[in-house]
Design a protein around this motif. Structure first.
Motif, PDB file in Angstrom:
ATOM      1  N   ARG A   1      29.114  50.608  51.493  1.00 27.77           N
ATOM      2  CA  ARG A   1      28.254  49.981  50.483  1.00 27.77           C
ATOM      3  C   ARG A   1      28.654  50.500  49.106  1.00 27.77           C
ATOM      4  NH1 ARG A   1      22.819  48.264  50.579  1.00 27.77           N
ATOM      5  NH2 ARG A   1      22.436  47.082  48.661  1.00 27.77           N
ATOM      6  N   VAL A   2      28.789  49.595  48.154  1.00 28.96           N
ATOM      7  CA  VAL A   2      29.091  49.996  46.783  1.00 28.96           C
ATOM      8  C   VAL A   2      27.947  49.570  45.876  1.00 28.96           C
ATOM      9  CG1 VAL A   2      31.592  49.887  47.113  1.00 28.96           C
ATOM     10  CG2 VAL A   2      30.374  47.858  46.309  1.00 28.96           C
ATOM     11  N   GLY A   3      27.887  50.193  44.713  1.00 30.20           N
ATOM     12  CA  GLY A   3      26.812  49.891  43.778  1.00 30.20           C
ATOM     13  C   GLY A   3      26.941  48.494  43.183  1.00 30.20           C
ATOM     14  N   PRO A   4      25.847  47.946  42.655  1.00 28.93           N
ATOM     15  CA  PRO A   4      25.855  46.590  42.084  1.00 28.93           C
ATOM     16  C   PRO A   4      26.883  46.399  40.974  1.00 28.93           C
ATOM     17  CG  PRO A   4      23.604  47.392  42.355  1.00 28.93           C
ATOM     18  CD  PRO A   4      24.504  48.557  42.625  1.00 28.93           C
ATOM     19  N   THR A   5      27.056  47.422  40.125  1.00 27.29           N
ATOM     20  CA  THR A   5      28.014  47.286  39.032  1.00 27.29           C
ATOM     21  C   THR A   5      29.433  47.149  39.563  1.00 27.29           C
ATOM     22  OG1 THR A   5      26.605  48.603  37.567  1.00 27.29           O
ATOM     23  CG2 THR A   5      28.922  48.392  36.962  1.00 27.29           C
ATOM     24  N   LEU A   6      29.788  47.983  40.529  1.00 22.24           N
ATOM     25  CA  LEU A   6      31.134  47.918  41.104  1.00 22.24           C
ATOM     26  C   LEU A   6      31.323  46.618  41.870  1.00 22.24           C
ATOM     27  CD1 LEU A   6      33.840  49.225  41.493  1.00 22.24           C
ATOM     28  CD2 LEU A   6      32.892  50.615  43.354  1.00 22.24           C
ATOM     29  N   ALA A   7      30.287  46.173  42.594  1.00 19.87           N
ATOM     30  CA  ALA A   7      30.378  44.918  43.339  1.00 19.87           C
ATOM     31  C   ALA A   7      30.585  43.742  42.381  1.00 19.87           C
ATOM     32  CB  ALA A   7      29.117  44.703  44.168  1.00 19.87           C
ATOM     33  N   LYS A   8      29.890  43.760  41.257  1.00 20.66           N
ATOM     34  CA  LYS A   8      30.022  42.688  40.274  1.00 20.66           C
ATOM     35  C   LYS A   8      31.435  42.660  39.689  1.00 20.66           C
ATOM     36  CE  LYS A   8      27.859  40.868  36.067  1.00 20.66           C
ATOM     37  NZ  LYS A   8      26.775  41.091  35.065  1.00 20.66           N
ATOM     38  N   ARG A   9      31.989  43.852  39.399  1.00 21.04           N
ATOM     39  CA  ARG A   9      33.349  43.916  38.872  1.00 21.04           C
ATOM     40  C   ARG A   9      34.359  43.403  39.892  1.00 21.04           C
ATOM     41  NH1 ARG A   9      34.491  49.578  35.856  1.00 21.04           N
ATOM     42  NH2 ARG A   9      36.543  48.560  35.709  1.00 21.04           N
TER      43      ARG A   9
ATOM     44  N   GLY B   1      33.719  41.174  42.226  1.00 21.04           N
ATOM     45  CA  GLY B   1      33.550  39.724  42.300  1.00 21.04           C
ATOM     46  C   GLY B   1      34.254  39.005  41.167  1.00 21.04           C
ATOM     47  N   LYS B   2      34.131  39.536  39.978  1.00 24.99           N
ATOM     48  CA  LYS B   2      34.790  38.924  38.817  1.00 24.99           C
ATOM     49  C   LYS B   2      36.313  38.989  38.972  1.00 24.99           C
ATOM     50  CE  LYS B   2      34.768  39.025  33.767  1.00 24.99           C
ATOM     51  NZ  LYS B   2      34.203  39.695  32.544  1.00 24.99           N
ATOM     52  N   TYR B   3      36.795  40.094  39.518  1.00 23.92           N
ATOM     53  CA  TYR B   3      38.238  40.252  39.677  1.00 23.92           C
ATOM     54  C   TYR B   3      38.774  39.314  40.751  1.00 23.92           C
ATOM     55  CZ  TYR B   3      42.731  42.413  40.796  1.00 23.92           C
ATOM     56  OH  TYR B   3      44.069  42.622  41.028  1.00 23.92           O
ATOM     57  N   LEU B   4      37.992  39.068  41.801  1.00 25.32           N
ATOM     58  CA  LEU B   4      38.441  38.179  42.870  1.00 25.32           C
ATOM     59  C   LEU B   4      38.752  36.780  42.340  1.00 25.32           C
ATOM     60  CD1 LEU B   4      36.091  39.076  45.892  1.00 25.32           C
ATOM     61  CD2 LEU B   4      38.475  39.722  45.555  1.00 25.32           C
ATOM     62  N   GLU B   5      38.058  36.393  41.283  1.00 24.18           N
ATOM     63  CA  GLU B   5      38.280  35.057  40.710  1.00 24.18           C
ATOM     64  C   GLU B   5      39.675  34.910  40.126  1.00 24.18           C
ATOM     65  OE1 GLU B   5      35.212  34.570  37.860  1.00 24.18           O
ATOM     66  OE2 GLU B   5      33.568  34.572  39.335  1.00 24.18           O
ATOM     67  N   THR B   6      40.325  36.033  39.834  1.00 23.25           N
ATOM     68  CA  THR B   6      41.663  35.990  39.225  1.00 23.25           C
ATOM     69  C   THR B   6      42.778  36.048  40.262  1.00 23.25           C
ATOM     70  OG1 THR B   6      41.915  38.404  38.987  1.00 23.25           O
ATOM     71  CG2 THR B   6      40.685  37.239  37.260  1.00 23.25           C
ATOM     72  N   LEU B   7      42.429  36.266  41.519  1.00 24.53           N
ATOM     73  CA  LEU B   7      43.453  36.441  42.554  1.00 24.53           C
ATOM     74  C   LEU B   7      43.947  35.104  43.092  1.00 24.53           C
ATOM     75  CD1 LEU B   7      42.023  39.371  44.719  1.00 24.53           C
ATOM     76  CD2 LEU B   7      43.745  39.482  42.915  1.00 24.53           C
ATOM     77  N   PRO B   8      45.127  35.109  43.680  1.00 25.81           N
ATOM     78  CA  PRO B   8      45.613  33.888  44.347  1.00 25.81           C
ATOM     79  C   PRO B   8      44.688  33.523  45.501  1.00 25.81           C
ATOM     80  CG  PRO B   8      47.390  35.480  44.031  1.00 25.81           C
ATOM     81  CD  PRO B   8      46.124  36.186  43.692  1.00 25.81           C
ATOM     82  N   ASP B   9      44.719  32.250  45.874  1.00 25.10           N
ATOM     83  CA  ASP B   9      43.891  31.801  46.993  1.00 25.10           C
ATOM     84  C   ASP B   9      44.375  32.440  48.293  1.00 25.10           C
ATOM     85  OD1 ASP B   9      42.400  30.229  45.305  1.00 25.10           O
ATOM     86  OD2 ASP B   9      43.675  28.454  45.614  1.00 25.10           O
ATOM     87  N   GLY B  10      43.473  32.462  49.278  1.00 26.59           N
ATOM     88  CA  GLY B  10      43.824  32.992  50.593  1.00 26.59           C
ATOM     89  C   GLY B  10      43.109  34.288  50.885  1.00 26.59           C
ATOM     90  N   ASP B  11      42.526  34.387  52.074  1.00 27.96           N
ATOM     91  CA  ASP B  11      41.777  35.582  52.455  1.00 27.96           C
ATOM     92  C   ASP B  11      42.658  36.818  52.506  1.00 27.96           C
ATOM     93  OD1 ASP B  11      39.445  34.181  52.625  1.00 27.96           O
ATOM     94  OD2 ASP B  11      39.487  33.977  54.819  1.00 27.96           O
ATOM     95  N   ASP B  12      43.942  36.648  52.797  1.00 29.43           N
ATOM     96  CA  ASP B  12      44.833  37.795  52.964  1.00 29.43           C
ATOM     97  C   ASP B  12      45.449  38.273  51.654  1.00 29.43           C
ATOM     98  OD1 ASP B  12      44.406  37.974  55.669  1.00 29.43           O
ATOM     99  OD2 ASP B  12      46.131  36.724  56.210  1.00 29.43           O
ATOM    100  N   ALA B  13      45.074  37.682  50.545  1.00 30.72           N
ATOM    101  CA  ALA B  13      45.639  38.101  49.264  1.00 30.72           C
ATOM    102  C   ALA B  13      45.273  39.550  48.968  1.00 30.72           C
ATOM    103  CB  ALA B  13      45.124  37.201  48.146  1.00 30.72           C
ATOM    104  N   LEU B  14      46.287  40.377  48.664  1.00 29.11           N
ATOM    105  CA  LEU B  14      46.036  41.771  48.323  1.00 29.11           C
ATOM    106  C   LEU B  14      45.327  41.857  46.979  1.00 29.11           C
ATOM    107  CD1 LEU B  14      49.445  43.423  49.310  1.00 29.11           C
ATOM    108  CD2 LEU B  14      47.236  43.798  50.435  1.00 29.11           C
ATOM    109  N   LEU B  15      44.390  42.796  46.866  1.00 26.87           N
ATOM    110  CA  LEU B  15      43.682  42.979  45.596  1.00 26.87           C
ATOM    111  C   LEU B  15      44.591  43.564  44.532  1.00 26.87           C
ATOM    112  CD1 LEU B  15      41.137  42.378  47.298  1.00 26.87           C
ATOM    113  CD2 LEU B  15      39.986  44.227  46.060  1.00 26.87           C
ATOM    114  N   PHE B  16      45.404  44.532  44.931  1.00 28.68           N
ATOM    115  CA  PHE B  16      46.203  45.273  43.949  1.00 28.68           C
ATOM    116  C   PHE B  16      47.683  45.196  44.310  1.00 28.68           C
ATOM    117  CE2 PHE B  16      42.055  47.403  44.484  1.00 28.68           C
ATOM    118  CZ  PHE B  16      41.497  47.081  43.245  1.00 28.68           C
ATOM    119  N   THR B  17      48.478  44.709  43.384  1.00 30.40           N
ATOM    120  CA  THR B  17      49.911  44.558  43.611  1.00 30.40           C
ATOM    121  C   THR B  17      50.675  44.933  42.341  1.00 30.40           C
ATOM    122  OG1 THR B  17      49.924  42.247  42.872  1.00 30.40           O
ATOM    123  CG2 THR B  17      49.513  42.648  45.228  1.00 30.40           C
ATOM    124  N   THR B  18      51.989  44.942  42.463  1.00 28.52           N
ATOM    125  CA  THR B  18      52.845  45.129  41.293  1.00 28.52           C
ATOM    126  C   THR B  18      52.800  43.847  40.459  1.00 28.52           C
ATOM    127  OG1 THR B  18      54.815  44.217  42.370  1.00 28.52           O
ATOM    128  CG2 THR B  18      54.363  46.570  42.693  1.00 28.52           C
TER     129      THR B  18
END
Length: 392
Positions: free
Chosen positions: A253-261, A263-280
């Motif tokens: 479980r993470v805090g609401p502030t971290l969860a919100k951040r 969520g906002k970051y996920l909007e910038t990722l490529p489509d697909g459930d397997d997309a890595l959050l952090f890459t080069t």
């Protein structure tokens, strides 16, 4: 008068050799006649040896001497092939490296039955003389111990030679425990999205490889959960996705502030459930040394701190949680199956707690109850630690 004939033995045979010494031979459980591993001065000595061998066979303790003639090299290869499927890729690579570079060159041609504790002690001493680190020596010894233990379990040798050997001590190094606000400074000093990655280390207690392996599907923004079920490790220069250490999959479980951040970051990722959050920048998985040099160390310096590693953030998280919410909660968040690992390697006393205990003890001595903050350590300190944690 003819001399009395000596009674024929009912187990084994003894014969005199041209040298004047005596050889003992005995039938194994398979009926094959085998000689003793040494000769004897008298027939009595040879007979006693045969009596002991007979008892070994009757009690099921007999080992075929031919098995002990297997070399360390051959048995190591067989053992490694047998255990590798159950090991993580990084562990496989480590074991193979230790066998190839330290065990086989020194002991590979030795027969299993020829090894004694003094042999192993001499091997350890030779590694120390070459200047190998205590960590490397202990790793090599642990692998050899497993190899020899398997030889015992498979009736190759009666006992392991890896016993009573003194190993070099590991240098004692304490993790750098940050306050929650110090960790927050590191987060604020980092460039995105690496600030978010660092926040997960400090405020969710992830291992660096677990953070590197996070995918879109692992984030539950609405529920405020992060699923940790994968780890990215580097083995012999190759990146490998595997299960977390000790295979401890967990939901954090993470805090609401971290969860919100998140969520906002996920909007910038490529489509697909397997997309890595952090890459080069090129979309490749991160490598620890490159990432730390390019993003983490500069953030630490910008925060006005020194001697801070990514692992220190995980240790700091474990300390904060253990201090406020107990060791079991900390063990869950860190992914430890045994809470003793948490207390031994991560949770550390928080500055000022001993003073609070002394004040509480004084009130107890006077027959009064101390206030809740001094008793439980749940008071709100100036460092803001009480706001930095979210109960599980």
């Amino acid at each position: 008068m003819a001399g009395k004939r000596k009674p024929r033995r009912n187990f084994g045979r003894v014969r005199k050799l041209p040298s004047g010494r005596f050889q003992a031979r005995y039938p194994g459980p398979d009926g094959v006649l085998r000689p003793a591993d040494r000769t004897f001065v008298t027939t009595t000595d040879a007979g006693r040896w045969l009596d002991r061998k007979r008892i070994e066979i009757e009690e099921g303790r007999w080992l075929d001497p031919a098995e002990g003639q297997t070399t360390v090299r051959d048995w190591s290869a067989r053992w490694l092939a047998a255990v590798s499927p159950q090991l993580k890729h990084k562990t496989q690579a480590t074991y193979r490296s230790l066998v190839n570079s330290l065990i086989e060159p020194a002991l590979g041609d030795r027969k299993l039955s020829s090894l004694r504790p003094i042999t192993i002690a001499e091997w350890v001493a030779s590694m120390r003389a070459r200047g190998l680190s205590a960590s490397r020596i202990r790793q090599a010894y642990r692998v050899l111990s497993q190899i020899m233990r398997s030889a015992v379990d498979n009736d190759m040798i009666p006992v392991t030679p890896c016993r009573g050997v003194k190993l070099p001590r590991m240098p004692q190094s304490e993790p750098h425990i940050l306050t929650p606000l110090e960790a927050s400074r590191v987060v604020r000093s980092a460039a995105e999205p690496h600030a978010l990655l660092i926040a997960l280390l400090a405020y969710a207690g992830l291992r660096i490889g677990e953070a590197f392996a996070l995918r879109r599907v692992d984030i539950d923004v609405a529920g405020g959960f992060v699923l940790v079920d994968e780890n990215l490790a580097e083995a012999n220069g190759r990146l490998v996705f595997d299960t977390p250490k000790s295979h401890q999959t967990r939901l954090i479980r993470v805090g609401p502030t971290l969860a919100k951040r998140l969520g906002k970051y996920l909007e910038t990722l490529p489509d697909g459930d397997d997309a890595l959050l952090f890459t080069t920048p090129g979309g490749k998985p991160l490598r620890y040394n490159q990432w730390r040099k390019a993003y983490f160390d500069p953030a630490v310096a910008a925060a006005g701190l020194t001697d801070v590693t990514p692992h220190d953030l995980r240790a700091s998280h474990g300390t904060w949680v253990a201090d406020k919410y107990g060791v079991m909660t900390a063990a869950h968040r860190l992914g430890h199956s045994n809470a003793s690992v948490t207390t031994r390697h991560y949770a550390r006393p928080v500055a000022g707690r001993d003073d609070q205990v002394a004040e509480a003890a004084d009130s107890w001595l006077s027959g009064h109850e101390s206030d809740d903050g001094a008793r439980s350590g749940h008071d709100d300190g100036d460092d803001g630690s009480s706001e930095a944690l979210v109960p599980v």
